[in-house]
Design a protein around this motif. Structure first.
Motif, PDB file in Angstrom:
ATOM      1  N   VAL A 234       0.571 -25.033 -51.513  1.00  0.00           N
ATOM      2  CA  VAL A 234       0.304 -26.446 -51.265  1.00  0.00           C
ATOM      3  C   VAL A 234       0.229 -27.158 -52.607  1.00  0.00           C
ATOM      4  N   LEU A 235       0.985 -28.236 -52.728  1.00  0.00           N
ATOM      5  CA  LEU A 235       1.045 -29.008 -53.964  1.00  0.00           C
ATOM      6  C   LEU A 235       0.244 -30.290 -53.764  1.00  0.00           C
ATOM      7  N   VAL A 236      -0.713 -30.502 -54.680  1.00  0.00           N
ATOM      8  CA  VAL A 236      -1.640 -31.622 -54.536  1.00  0.00           C
ATOM      9  C   VAL A 236      -1.752 -32.378 -55.858  1.00  0.00           C
ATOM     10  N   ASP A 237      -2.554 -33.448 -55.842  1.00  0.00           N
ATOM     11  CA  ASP A 237      -2.846 -34.190 -57.067  1.00  0.00           C
ATOM     12  C   ASP A 237      -4.216 -33.766 -57.594  1.00  0.00           C
ATOM     13  N   ASP A 238      -4.611 -34.326 -58.728  1.00  0.00           N
ATOM     14  CA  ASP A 238      -5.883 -33.943 -59.347  1.00  0.00           C
ATOM     15  C   ASP A 238      -7.080 -34.266 -58.462  1.00  0.00           C
TER      16      ASP A 238
END
Length: 156
Positions: free
Chosen positions: A46-50
């Motif tokens: 899963v690719l997320v933001d900070d």
């Protein structure tokens, strides 16, 4: 092998080439470090933001700050019960902050792809039980990560 990839952020461009890179790193990492599994497996990335990874880091590690990668292994001492016939064994989830990935690539002076590969390999190794609590474990994990990346042309 099933590899599920979900881009849950909109701050860093994520292309089909990046998705392919993640798949190749997971496959190579499992081939080099997970050969003992002897069964079909599934991995979720899963690719997320900070902001999202900060929330996860706070909730699961008690650290209210962004980090680059978190791994949530399914096989950490819990009985999974019987899986349906033909279903792959779920190794767990890897969560990567693409904002951290981009910043660290710049900090280390290498490509975004190299950093994405590094974080993916690192996450897979954690799913397989590798750790870096001691200097010896850190050195072994780093060496295995570099071996994974070298075979894909992602040297520093």
């Amino acid at each position: 092998m099933e590899i599920w990839i979900s881009n849950e952020q909109e701050k860093v461009e994520f292309t089909s080439e990046h998705e392919d890179l993640i798949r190749r790193v997971v496959e190579r990492a499992l081939a080099l470090a997970g050969a003992h599994l002897g069964t079909e497996v599934s991995v979720s990335v899963v690719l997320v933001d900070d902001e999202a990874i900060t929330d996860l880091n706070r909730d699961h590690r008690g650290l209210a700050s962004p980090t680059d990668v978190l791994s949530f292994a399914q096989l950490e001492g819990e009985d999974m019960g019987d899986l349906p016939e033909g279903e792959p064994l779920p190794l767990g989830d890897i969560v990567i902050s693409l904002e951290r990935c981009l910043a660290q690539a710049a900090d280390y002076g290498h490509s975004f792809e190299r950093e994405l590969g590094f974080l993916t390999a690192h996450g897979v190794l954690h799913l397989l039980g590798w750790d870096h609590q001691t200097p010896e474990e850190e050195a072994a994990m780093m060496a295995k990560t570099e071996e994974i990346l070298a075979g894909l042309g992602l040297q520093r």
